[in-house]
Scaffold this motif. Structure first.
Motif, PDB file in Angstrom:
ATOM      1  N   PRO A 136      19.084   2.483  -4.460  1.00  0.00           N
ATOM      2  CA  PRO A 136      17.783   1.809  -4.312  1.00  0.00           C
ATOM      3  C   PRO A 136      17.823   0.346  -4.736  1.00  0.00           C
ATOM      4  O   PRO A 136      18.672  -0.066  -5.534  1.00  0.00           O
ATOM      5  CB  PRO A 136      16.858   2.578  -5.269  1.00  0.00           C
ATOM      6  N   ASP A 137      16.925  -0.429  -4.202  1.00  0.00           N
ATOM      7  CA  ASP A 137      16.671  -1.805  -4.643  1.00  0.00           C
ATOM      8  C   ASP A 137      15.177  -2.038  -4.439  1.00  0.00           C
ATOM      9  O   ASP A 137      14.412  -1.078  -4.271  1.00  0.00           O
ATOM     10  CB  ASP A 137      17.538  -2.798  -3.853  1.00  0.00           C
ATOM     11  N   MET A 138      14.764  -3.294  -4.408  1.00  0.00           N
ATOM     12  CA  MET A 138      13.339  -3.599  -4.269  1.00  0.00           C
ATOM     13  C   MET A 138      12.755  -2.919  -3.022  1.00  0.00           C
ATOM     14  O   MET A 138      13.318  -3.018  -1.939  1.00  0.00           O
ATOM     15  CB  MET A 138      13.161  -5.107  -4.130  1.00  0.00           C
TER      16      MET A 138
ATOM     17  N   VAL B 234       7.512  -9.522 -19.160  1.00  0.00           N
ATOM     18  CA  VAL B 234       8.264  -8.954 -18.032  1.00  0.00           C
ATOM     19  C   VAL B 234       7.570  -9.310 -16.720  1.00  0.00           C
ATOM     20  O   VAL B 234       6.401  -8.978 -16.517  1.00  0.00           O
ATOM     21  CB  VAL B 234       8.366  -7.414 -18.153  1.00  0.00           C
ATOM     22  N   GLN B 235       8.295  -9.969 -15.817  1.00  0.00           N
ATOM     23  CA  GLN B 235       7.753 -10.234 -14.483  1.00  0.00           C
ATOM     24  C   GLN B 235       8.241  -9.153 -13.525  1.00  0.00           C
ATOM     25  O   GLN B 235       9.446  -8.943 -13.396  1.00  0.00           O
ATOM     26  CB  GLN B 235       8.223 -11.597 -13.966  1.00  0.00           C
ATOM     27  N   GLY B 236       7.305  -8.464 -12.842  1.00  0.00           N
ATOM     28  CA  GLY B 236       7.686  -7.348 -11.968  1.00  0.00           C
ATOM     29  C   GLY B 236       7.485  -6.059 -12.741  1.00  0.00           C
ATOM     30  O   GLY B 236       7.952  -5.933 -13.887  1.00  0.00           O
TER      31      GLY B 236
ATOM     32  N   THR C 222      12.122 -10.797  -8.280  1.00  0.00           N
ATOM     33  CA  THR C 222      12.885 -11.252  -7.116  1.00  0.00           C
ATOM     34  C   THR C 222      13.615 -12.562  -7.434  1.00  0.00           C
ATOM     35  O   THR C 222      13.588 -13.028  -8.571  1.00  0.00           O
ATOM     36  CB  THR C 222      11.928 -11.369  -5.903  1.00  0.00           C
ATOM     37  N   GLU C 223      14.257 -13.163  -6.405  1.00  0.00           N
ATOM     38  CA  GLU C 223      15.085 -14.349  -6.628  1.00  0.00           C
ATOM     39  C   GLU C 223      14.244 -15.611  -6.836  1.00  0.00           C
ATOM     40  O   GLU C 223      13.064 -15.651  -6.494  1.00  0.00           O
ATOM     41  CB  GLU C 223      15.988 -14.613  -5.412  1.00  0.00           C
TER      42      GLU C 223
ATOM     43  N   GLY D 224      19.509 -12.979  -9.269  1.00  0.00           N
ATOM     44  CA  GLY D 224      19.309 -14.362  -8.848  1.00  0.00           C
ATOM     45  C   GLY D 224      17.943 -14.963  -9.152  1.00  0.00           C
ATOM     46  O   GLY D 224      17.444 -15.768  -8.361  1.00  0.00           O
ATOM     47  N   PRO D 225      17.310 -14.644 -10.293  1.00  0.00           N
ATOM     48  CA  PRO D 225      15.979 -15.209 -10.544  1.00  0.00           C
ATOM     49  C   PRO D 225      16.013 -16.683 -10.956  1.00  0.00           C
ATOM     50  O   PRO D 225      14.979 -17.338 -10.917  1.00  0.00           O
ATOM     51  CB  PRO D 225      15.437 -14.352 -11.692  1.00  0.00           C
ATOM     52  N   THR D 226      17.206 -17.199 -11.326  1.00  0.00           N
ATOM     53  CA  THR D 226      17.300 -18.568 -11.842  1.00  0.00           C
ATOM     54  C   THR D 226      18.203 -19.396 -10.926  1.00  0.00           C
ATOM     55  O   THR D 226      19.315 -18.969 -10.618  1.00  0.00           O
ATOM     56  CB  THR D 226      17.907 -18.546 -13.266  1.00  0.00           C
TER      57      THR D 226
END
Ligand code: NAD
Length: 445
Positions: A174-176, A245-247, A324-325, A347-349
């Motif tokens: 699984p992923d987003m 926490v974001q998300g 997400t990124e 890859g958020p940054t």
């Protein structure tokens, strides 16, 4: 030899060891336009330069090995037929079969899938599990699809990529936008084609069809094991630290739950529609019950509403981007007030934001280390599925913690030895291991 990179102006190329790389200032210029793939390539270039990789090898590792695009029809509930586009990319197989999630989101494109596949290769190598990297995705908004449409889309996508995946060759997860039910449909579709059950085709399955205890919780738990180990290592007090926490999906909600159980104060969380903030700490178990019922954090009465942009800039000890990124960019990096950024998302940054955070003494625990808990327990699940032998949850979680702690120290101690930030150290470790495996195997034919 010149690497022609369409993302960058050729006048910006820099020659290193016979290979031409753009200097950091030019890499930064691509940030806004290009997104995740530009970030992944810029990170690779920096590590390859430090490793002094042979030019041909660097060029090979920088490229995805195989890329499949599929267009396929799905019958919608209203009787109409809609065409969807999906991808599956294998980045590298030097250390083993490829492994990586499947993302369902309207923003999915081939470059994003390439970036995510490349990060999977380095991640598996950093935590030293015997996989290469892959990723898949379908351009769709799963929230707008009925359960029946989602099942139809998943079964047809699985059929379209079935020559690309196998228990020995490439194992999705699984992923987003995807979840254990979607993994069950993938497993069932693949098994129907074979004529017998193939549980090892996918990980992140429900436990009643061969999933692993502790897989759903693995990424969030792994993030907090790593944060706690970083605090121990630096001699900082972990008790009662504030966490944002974001998300609030799989990764974000379990990170928040684990932080809460470890005695941290989770002061803000968000989903795609916005966040909630309570400086005294949110009641995370109650919030999770609320989200199960309402599918959003919006409307929860235990905190005040804030936007995602405001949430990222809150004063806190630990900020966990788990959505997400490209969330922390040069536009907001200077306003990040956290002591630690623990990357739950991939890859958020952006590379430019990394430099700003470093200058401001913010410790970044990079994605390819911090969120590796998911693929580690996916590896455990695959091993269990192949052997039809099942481990207790305690056993899974202890093994996970051991690998996260060991990997943190591998990255941290190398960062001291080589005078590198943690991200560059993790990339150098991961890419170095893949390069070594490639050389050991030799060049065929
Ligand atoms: P998910 O679909 O379960 O949850 C995603 C969450 O992020 C949701 O709450 C959604 O509303 C929110 N979100 C989406 N876009 C957003 C935006 N632009 N701003 C704010 N919030 C937004 O997905 P997940 O499995 O939790 O994955 C989250 C991230 O973690 C992704 O980057 C994924 O690649 C990464 N990751 C996931 C795993 C895993 O095991 N699931 C492992 C490693 C890394």
């Amino acid at each position: 030899m010149t690497i022609i990179d369409p993302l960058r102006p050729s006048s910006a190329l820099l020659q290193i060891n016979g290979v031409e790389f753009p200097p950091p200032s030019q890499r930064r210029a691509t940030e806004k336009r290009e997104g995740a793939y530009a970030t992944a390539l810029a990170q690779f270039d920096r590590a390859a330069q430090i490793l002094n990789l042979d030019p041909g090898l660097a060029d090979t590792l920088r490229s995805c090995k195989r890329e499949l695009t599929v267009n396929f029809p799905v019958k919608m509930d209203n009787g109409e037929v809609r065409r969807f586009t999906g991808y599956r990319v294998h980045h590298n197989t030097a250390r083993g079969p490829t492994k990586g999630g499947i993302r369902y989101a309207p923003t999915v494109d081939l470059d994003e899938v390439r970036a995510l596949a490349m990060w999977m290769t380095w991640k598996c190598a950093v935590v030293n599990i015997p996989y290469g990297g892959a990723k898949g995705g379908v351009v769709c908004n799963p929230k707008e699809l009925s359960l029946r449409e989602l099942e139809g889309l998943t079964r047809r996508y699985t059929t379209e990529i079935s020559s690309f995946i196998s228990p020995e060759g490439d194992i999705p997860a699984p992923d987003m936008g995807t979840n254990p039910q979607i993994m069950a449909w993938i497993m069932d579709t693949y098994s129907m084609h074979r004529g017998y059950s193939v549980p090892a085709i996918v990980t992140g399955k429900p436990i009643n069809i061969g999933g692993s205890a502790g897989r759903f919780e693995a990424t969030g738990r792994g993030i907090m094991f790593t944060v706690r180990e970083a605090y121990r290592t630096f001699g900082w007090d972990f008790d009662g630290i504030s966490v944002v926490v974001q998300g609030f999906g799989n990764v974000g909600s379990i990170t928040a739950q684990t932080a809460h159980e470890m005695g941290c104060r989770v002061i803000a969380v968000s989903d795609v529609e916005g966040g909630i903030y309570n400086p005294k700490g949110l009641d995370i178990p109650r919030l999770r019950r609320y989200v199960r019922e309402h599918s959003t954090v919006q409307g929860f009465d235990g905190g005040d509403r804030i936007t995602n942009a405001e949430l990222l800039e809150l004063p806190c000890d630990v900020l966990v981007p788990a959505a997400t990124e490209n969330q922390i960019t040069r536009a907001n990096a200077d306003r990040i007030k956290a002591r630690v950024v623990a990357e739950g998302a991939n890859g958020p940054t952006t590379p430019e934001a990394d430099e700003i955070l470093m200058a401001n003494n913010v410790l970044v625990i990079p994605d390819i280390l911090c969120n590796a808990g998911g693929v580690i327990v996916s590896y455990f699940e695959w091993v269990q599925s192949l052997q039809q032998l099942f481990w207790e949850e305690d056993d899974v979680t202890h093994r996970l913690e051991r690998i996260m702690v060991r990997s943190f120290h591998d990255v941290y101690e190398q960062s001291i030895r080589m005078n590198l930030d943690l991200r560059t150290s993790a990339l150098v470790l991961g890419i170095g291991r893949v390069a070594e495996a490639t050389q050991t195997r030799g060049l065929y034919p």
